[in-house]
Design a protein around this motif. Sequence first.
Motif, short mmCIF file in Angstrom:
data_model
loop_
_atom_site.label_atom_id
_atom_site.label_comp_id
_atom_site.label_asym_id
_atom_site.label_seq_id
_atom_site.Cartn_x
_atom_site.Cartn_y
_atom_site.Cartn_z
N ARG A 29 32.82 -22.64 -30.37
CA ARG A 29 33.66 -22.97 -29.71
C ARG A 29 33.79 -22.67 -27.82
O ARG A 29 32.37 -21.78 -27.25
CB ARG A 29 34.23 -20.97 -29.44
N ASP A 32 37.65 -24.87 -23.33
CA ASP A 32 38.28 -25.44 -23.69
C ASP A 32 38.60 -26.43 -25.17
O ASP A 32 39.44 -27.39 -25.09
CB ASP A 32 38.95 -26.68 -22.67
N CYS A 33 36.99 -25.87 -25.96
CA CYS A 33 37.67 -26.99 -26.76
C CYS A 33 36.50 -26.47 -27.49
O CYS A 33 36.33 -25.18 -27.69
CB CYS A 33 37.48 -28.19 -26.89
N ASN A 65 42.09 -27.34 -28.19
CA ASN A 65 42.80 -25.95 -28.55
C ASN A 65 44.21 -26.25 -29.59
O ASN A 65 44.53 -25.19 -30.45
CB ASN A 65 42.95 -25.27 -27.63
#
Length: 97
Positions: A29, A32-33, A65
Amino acid sequence: MVIKKVIRTVQDFFSEVLGKPGKVVGVSRGEDCWKVKIEVPEEVEYMRRHAKGDLMAIYDVSMDNNYEVTNFERIALMERGSLTIYPIEPDKEEEKA
């Protein structure tokens, strides 16, 4: 579980869009992605052209996301059952095409 959904989405993407079944070998993770590594059998035509045995391609995949694949890139090749990985060099790949 969220990671199961990420894995399933990437595997479905490769099967449906590229026609390549794959095995996810890593998930992480980012801010933002999601970053995913997937191993897929390489195309038979490519193997014949380069006189190779069974080849596996390793792809880096990014997913946002909303669980949408935003990009993917083949980063390496390896012979099935081998521990030796051959990184893809963009300039060399273009010359071979």
